[in-house]
Design a protein around this motif. Structure first.
Motif, PDB file in Angstrom:
ATOM      1  N   PHE A 108      35.777  18.636 -21.665  1.00 37.81           N
ATOM      2  CA  PHE A 108      34.499  18.514 -20.951  1.00 37.81           C
ATOM      3  C   PHE A 108      34.664  18.533 -19.441  1.00 37.81           C
ATOM      4  CE2 PHE A 108      33.487  15.810 -24.880  1.00 37.81           C
ATOM      5  CZ  PHE A 108      33.188  16.947 -25.619  1.00 37.81           C
ATOM      6  N   ASP A 109      35.909  18.715 -18.987  1.00 36.71           N
ATOM      7  CA  ASP A 109      36.121  18.766 -17.538  1.00 36.71           C
ATOM      8  C   ASP A 109      35.572  20.085 -16.981  1.00 36.71           C
ATOM      9  OD1 ASP A 109      37.313  16.359 -17.716  1.00 36.71           O
ATOM     10  OD2 ASP A 109      39.291  16.987 -17.026  1.00 36.71           O
ATOM     11  N   GLY A 110      35.365  20.089 -15.688  1.00 40.54           N
ATOM     12  CA  GLY A 110      34.960  21.322 -15.015  1.00 40.54           C
ATOM     13  C   GLY A 110      33.460  21.544 -15.076  1.00 40.54           C
ATOM     14  N   GLY A 111      33.036  22.683 -14.585  1.00 42.65           N
ATOM     15  CA  GLY A 111      31.613  23.001 -14.498  1.00 42.65           C
ATOM     16  C   GLY A 111      31.052  22.490 -13.182  1.00 42.65           C
ATOM     17  N   PRO A 112      29.856  22.968 -12.819  1.00 44.96           N
ATOM     18  CA  PRO A 112      29.275  22.556 -11.537  1.00 44.96           C
ATOM     19  C   PRO A 112      28.855  21.084 -11.572  1.00 44.96           C
ATOM     20  CG  PRO A 112      27.688  23.841 -12.803  1.00 44.96           C
ATOM     21  CD  PRO A 112      28.968  23.868 -13.579  1.00 44.96           C
ATOM     22  N   SER A 113      28.820  20.452 -10.403  1.00 47.19           N
ATOM     23  CA  SER A 113      28.312  19.083 -10.345  1.00 47.19           C
ATOM     24  C   SER A 113      26.795  19.125 -10.211  1.00 47.19           C
ATOM     25  CB  SER A 113      28.919  18.337  -9.156  1.00 47.19           C
ATOM     26  OG  SER A 113      28.252  18.716  -7.970  1.00 47.19           O
ATOM     27  N   ALA A 114      26.184  18.006 -10.611  1.00 50.22           N
ATOM     28  CA  ALA A 114      24.722  17.920 -10.526  1.00 50.22           C
ATOM     29  C   ALA A 114      24.267  18.027  -9.079  1.00 50.22           C
ATOM     30  CB  ALA A 114      24.238  16.609 -11.142  1.00 50.22           C
ATOM     31  N   GLU A 115      25.136  17.574  -8.169  1.00 49.10           N
ATOM     32  CA  GLU A 115      24.784  17.602  -6.750  1.00 49.10           C
ATOM     33  C   GLU A 115      24.753  19.042  -6.226  1.00 49.10           C
ATOM     34  OE1 GLU A 115      27.516  15.252  -4.545  1.00 49.10           O
ATOM     35  OE2 GLU A 115      25.987  14.680  -3.072  1.00 49.10           O
ATOM     36  N   GLN A 116      25.747  19.825  -6.677  1.00 50.77           N
ATOM     37  CA  GLN A 116      25.858  21.190  -6.158  1.00 50.77           C
ATOM     38  C   GLN A 116      24.819  22.122  -6.773  1.00 50.77           C
ATOM     39  OE1 GLN A 116      29.818  21.644  -7.561  1.00 50.77           O
ATOM     40  NE2 GLN A 116      30.786  21.125  -5.604  1.00 50.77           N
ATOM     41  N   ASN A 117      24.619  21.978  -8.093  1.00 49.77           N
ATOM     42  CA  ASN A 117      23.815  22.964  -8.811  1.00 49.77           C
ATOM     43  C   ASN A 117      23.252  22.289 -10.053  1.00 49.77           C
ATOM     44  OD1 ASN A 117      22.852  25.026 -10.377  1.00 49.77           O
ATOM     45  ND2 ASN A 117      24.734  26.269 -10.322  1.00 49.77           N
ATOM     46  N   ILE A 118      22.079  21.710  -9.894  1.00 51.01           N
ATOM     47  CA  ILE A 118      21.523  20.895 -10.985  1.00 51.01           C
ATOM     48  C   ILE A 118      21.247  21.741 -12.222  1.00 51.01           C
ATOM     49  CG2 ILE A 118      19.169  20.997 -10.010  1.00 51.01           C
ATOM     50  CD1 ILE A 118      20.741  18.107 -12.076  1.00 51.01           C
ATOM     51  N   GLN A 119      20.773  22.987 -12.035  1.00 49.91           N
ATOM     52  CA  GLN A 119      20.484  23.809 -13.227  1.00 49.91           C
ATOM     53  C   GLN A 119      21.780  24.169 -13.966  1.00 49.91           C
ATOM     54  OE1 GLN A 119      17.584  23.734 -14.320  1.00 49.91           O
ATOM     55  NE2 GLN A 119      16.614  23.026 -12.431  1.00 49.91           N
ATOM     56  N   GLY A 120      22.805  24.540 -13.190  1.00 47.59           N
ATOM     57  CA  GLY A 120      24.098  24.860 -13.804  1.00 47.59           C
ATOM     58  C   GLY A 120      24.707  23.641 -14.475  1.00 47.59           C
ATOM     59  N   TYR A 121      24.563  22.495 -13.823  1.00 48.70           N
ATOM     60  CA  TYR A 121      25.089  21.252 -14.389  1.00 48.70           C
ATOM     61  C   TYR A 121      24.411  20.937 -15.716  1.00 48.70           C
ATOM     62  CZ  TYR A 121      26.107  16.324 -15.011  1.00 48.70           C
ATOM     63  OH  TYR A 121      26.488  15.119 -15.539  1.00 48.70           O
ATOM     64  N   ARG A 122      23.068  21.043 -15.735  1.00 51.30           N
ATOM     65  CA  ARG A 122      22.341  20.753 -16.981  1.00 51.30           C
ATOM     66  C   ARG A 122      22.729  21.727 -18.093  1.00 51.30           C
ATOM     67  NH1 ARG A 122      16.715  19.708 -13.981  1.00 51.30           N
ATOM     68  NH2 ARG A 122      17.083  17.503 -13.500  1.00 51.30           N
ATOM     69  N   ALA A 123      22.891  23.005 -17.722  1.00 54.79           N
ATOM     70  CA  ALA A 123      23.272  24.000 -18.731  1.00 54.79           C
ATOM     71  C   ALA A 123      24.634  23.626 -19.330  1.00 54.79           C
ATOM     72  CB  ALA A 123      23.331  25.390 -18.100  1.00 54.79           C
ATOM     73  N   ARG A 124      25.584  23.222 -18.477  1.00 55.51           N
ATOM     74  CA  ARG A 124      26.920  22.843 -18.947  1.00 55.51           C
ATOM     75  C   ARG A 124      26.854  21.579 -19.813  1.00 55.51           C
ATOM     76  NH1 ARG A 124      31.303  23.110 -21.201  1.00 55.51           N
ATOM     77  NH2 ARG A 124      33.078  21.906 -20.452  1.00 55.51           N
ATOM     78  N   GLN A 125      26.064  20.579 -19.370  1.00 51.55           N
ATOM     79  CA  GLN A 125      25.933  19.343 -20.149  1.00 51.55           C
ATOM     80  C   GLN A 125      25.271  19.633 -21.501  1.00 51.55           C
ATOM     81  OE1 GLN A 125      27.199  16.233 -19.393  1.00 51.55           O
ATOM     82  NE2 GLN A 125      28.211  17.403 -17.787  1.00 51.55           N
ATOM     83  N   ASP A 126      24.256  20.504 -21.490  1.00 49.44           N
ATOM     84  CA  ASP A 126      23.581  20.840 -22.749  1.00 49.44           C
ATOM     85  C   ASP A 126      24.543  21.544 -23.704  1.00 49.44           C
ATOM     86  OD1 ASP A 126      21.219  19.659 -22.034  1.00 49.44           O
ATOM     87  OD2 ASP A 126      20.261  21.510 -21.338  1.00 49.44           O
ATOM     88  N   GLU A 127      25.435  22.378 -23.136  1.00 49.16           N
ATOM     89  CA  GLU A 127      26.444  23.057 -23.952  1.00 49.16           C
ATOM     90  C   GLU A 127      27.350  22.014 -24.619  1.00 49.16           C
ATOM     91  OE1 GLU A 127      30.278  25.852 -22.913  1.00 49.16           O
ATOM     92  OE2 GLU A 127      28.599  25.858 -21.509  1.00 49.16           O
ATOM     93  N   ILE A 128      27.779  21.011 -23.843  1.00 44.52           N
ATOM     94  CA  ILE A 128      28.597  19.915 -24.405  1.00 44.52           C
ATOM     95  C   ILE A 128      27.806  19.179 -25.483  1.00 44.52           C
ATOM     96  CG2 ILE A 128      29.666  17.685 -23.872  1.00 44.52           C
ATOM     97  CD1 ILE A 128      30.258  18.875 -21.023  1.00 44.52           C
ATOM     98  N   MET A 129      26.541  18.893 -25.171  1.00 45.04           N
ATOM     99  CA  MET A 129      25.713  18.157 -26.137  1.00 45.04           C
ATOM    100  C   MET A 129      25.535  18.960 -27.424  1.00 45.04           C
ATOM    101  SD  MET A 129      25.116  15.212 -24.919  1.00 45.04           S
ATOM    102  CE  MET A 129      26.593  15.188 -23.910  1.00 45.04           C
ATOM    103  N   ARG A 130      25.387  20.278 -27.296  1.00 43.38           N
ATOM    104  CA  ARG A 130      25.219  21.096 -28.508  1.00 43.38           C
ATOM    105  C   ARG A 130      26.474  21.080 -29.381  1.00 43.38           C
ATOM    106  NH1 ARG A 130      21.236  23.984 -25.515  1.00 43.38           N
ATOM    107  NH2 ARG A 130      22.851  25.095 -24.369  1.00 43.38           N
TER     108      ARG A 130
END
Lengths: 406, 406
Positions: A108-130
């Motif tokens: 689960f490491d890596g991916g954009p931070s919520a601070e830098q790119n909230i949409q990218g961060y959410r997409a990455r978190q949703d991928e983990i959640m899926r």
């Protein structure tokens, strides 16, 4: 460790001086020629070298001592060095495999931070959640409907096998985790599906407003808006409210909000992998991160290094002394809390804060129940492959069955 | 830390090579003379020096890597280095002061080990226990009688203010801590007096046989002997049994013993700072000791470095797979356990084992209740100066009041 590193400069200084003394020119160019001037230069060089070595040694040691916490002993601060902690021998084989995966593969490491790119961060978190949601959907067959309550989007989860007779008039409300910035419509289902299926009850998961677009108390307002509508169909004694991580915090914040806005308490609440106070507190704020192979502050999701923006993105402007933010600020308030279930784990950063909140509720005269799993990370129960997670589902289901009125 | 120590050999090797290159003889004796033979010797020496440096570097690094647990990553073992852990910010001021005293002054270190000199060890432990007993006797006025039940010495503690009406037919049995080798008639009173006084109930503390003179199951036999006598005056639904540390273990072992010998369950039990399995397990077996400034395995009493003889002196010959020793070995057995209270703390070595036993009881269908205090050592509640300890007394008293029949 300190002593070893202090010895090694000494060791290498002596090598440096040894090289000088072993100089192949010495016997011929210096001693055999008995050239006083050269000999003096050589001696000066040796002393200069030794002085330089000592200065380096002092500097390195001094820098290293400065790294030790000052007054460590007199303040009671403990410095732990070179401590090898194996996986807990109390874990199931499945949990051992999952922990090795988290600690070694760091999926689960890596991916954009919520601070830098909230949409990218959410997409990455949703991928983990899926990745957690897939096995849950296979194990626990449910039907999912979408409905808006009081202007707030919700997902209504009902077991495919039907709602149990005793649960026809009961409902659970869920508020998902995700650091108040992510998890909508993914973590929500991870938290709702197993409980709806095992308890054979309807679960309504609330897609509350999050940061950074919205700020406190937007989420509390959204929970209250849904609750008001649900109260038209259900008695408060038949309603439970629960959530994990940020959702666990929001559960407690919602009870405080209900109290302020003259809404009745639900029958029981679940503060899962969360607390009624600041989540980073006590021993676990320092120990849980390193036990997950991370620096503090650690992760909002299992194995994820936390961008510091997560909680502050929503809570940053809120007053930390406000009981609507951290209900533990008011013992009068928490004395009025409904029965509360706490679930946490010894490698979860929230662990110390959770046990403290549970004690505070009991001390204030409320009813609070604590279940802890050893050697597992924050929000471990998102992974339904672990027998420990399925034990937690049973604990949650039994708790609400015990406290929701019939 | 490893990287720093690996860098420092490189740093000092470069100093060594630097000294060679800065040789004050070079320009005159080597380059200006254009002496091919000397130049070759010098180059050979430089390469030999660099090779030696590399060999030293490899050796030192290799030795240091060998110090790391082998396959640390692939096994999931975490190595924690230079982690500064302050006192828990969740502690009361009194608990902070006590923790600084334990960590800095180390008041309980030293004295003979139980292995070397059991009488000296017991005298020293009793001295430590009396330092806790003094404040307890001042706070909680009680009357103490001595009586033999079934050939076993007991102390009967009754509150000076009298037994509460609802408790006239109720009694608590206590089995003291002390690693199965010490604590008789000292730890016994520490554990009995506050509960007798707060709950306004009679507490009978049992001076069971201990190691190294006696071996398992002598203590279980003694508890059963007293219990049989007490059952002549009290219904089992009116009896509670509890103990701390070794006494918490003995509480669970006694329930297993009662089951085997057809004695009825008491109404409720307290497994305090203890578990139903091996006490050194899970994360806390590795983390709690270092958090108390000790090496593992840590202490049976607050702040005391454990002589390894303590538990083995009594249990060493017992079969660790025997449910009469560790009831957690049998889920059928623990399913029949009466409601159980667990109290533990995050710097107590037994902590992981305690939360695991509590989960096992709940999973088996029994009732188990867990209360955890953050940042405090094993058996913290022996110190009545801490508000946390007095909270624990309230939790114990309320628990037995809830589960002992009226």
């Amino acid at each position: 460790m300190l002593s070893l590193t202090c010895i090694s400069p000494l060791f290498y200084s002596s090598i440096a001086i040894g090289f000088l003394l072993m100089d192949p020119n010495r016997s011929q160019s210096e001693f055999s020629q008995a050239n006083g001037e050269f000999s003096m230069i050589r001696r000066t060089a040796i002393f200069a070298g030794m002085a330089a070595g000592l200065i380096c040694l002092t500097g390195v040691c001094g820098w290293m001592w400065a790294e030790e916490p000052s007054n460590a002993k007199s303040e009671g601060t403990i410095v732990i060095d070179r401590l090898a902690v194996p996986l807990s021998n109390l874990l199931s084989p499945e949990a051992r495999a999952y922990m090795v995966h988290l600690l070694v593969d760091r999926p689960f490491d890596g991916g954009p931070s919520a601070e830098q790119n909230i949409q990218g961060y959410r997409a990455r978190q949703d991928e983990i959640m899926r990745s957690f949601l897939g096995p849950i959907e296979s194990r626990y067959p449910v039907r999912i409907e979408e409905r808006t309550f009081g202007g707030v989007f919700t997902q209504i989860v009902t077991p495919t096998g039907g709602i149990a007779a005793k649960n026809r008039d009961r409902v659970l409300l869920n508020v998902h985790g995700g650091g108040f910035v992510s998890g909508a419509r993914t973590a929500s289902l991870i938290e709702s599906i197993p409980i709806a299926s095992i308890e054979k009850i309807k679960v309504i998961s609330i897609d509350y407003r999050m940061g950074p677009e919205s700020k406190f108390p937007a989420a509390s307002e959204d929970v209250a808006a849904v609750y008001r509508e649900v109260l038209k169909d259900y008695s408060p004694q038949h309603i439970g409210l629960y959530g994990c991580s940020a959702g666990g915090m929001l559960t407690g914040m919602s009870i405080a909000w209900f109290e302020k806005h003259n809404l009745p308490n639900p029958a029981a609440i679940g503060i899962l992998c969360a607390s009624l106070g600041h989540m980073f507190a006590g021993d676990s704020a320092h120990v849980a991160g390193p036990l997950m192979g991370m620096q503090v502050p650690p992760a909002p999701h299992p194995g994820v290094t936390a961008p510091s923006i997560e909680f502050p993105a929503y809570l940053g402007d809120a007053d930390p002394n406000d009981p609507l933010v951290y209900p533990i600020n008011s013992s009068d308030l928490i004395a009025k809390f409904p029965p509360a279930l706490f679930i946490t784990s010894t490698r979860g950063f929230e662990f110390s804060s959770a046990v403290d909140s549970c004690n505070a509720l009991n001390h204030a005269g409320a009813v609070a129940e604590l279940h802890v799993w050893d050697g597992l990370p924050h929000a471990f129960w998102y992974n339904s492959d672990l027998p420990e997670s399925r034990e937690a589902y049973e604990v949650i289901a039994k708790f609400f069955d015990r406290y929701l009125h019939l």
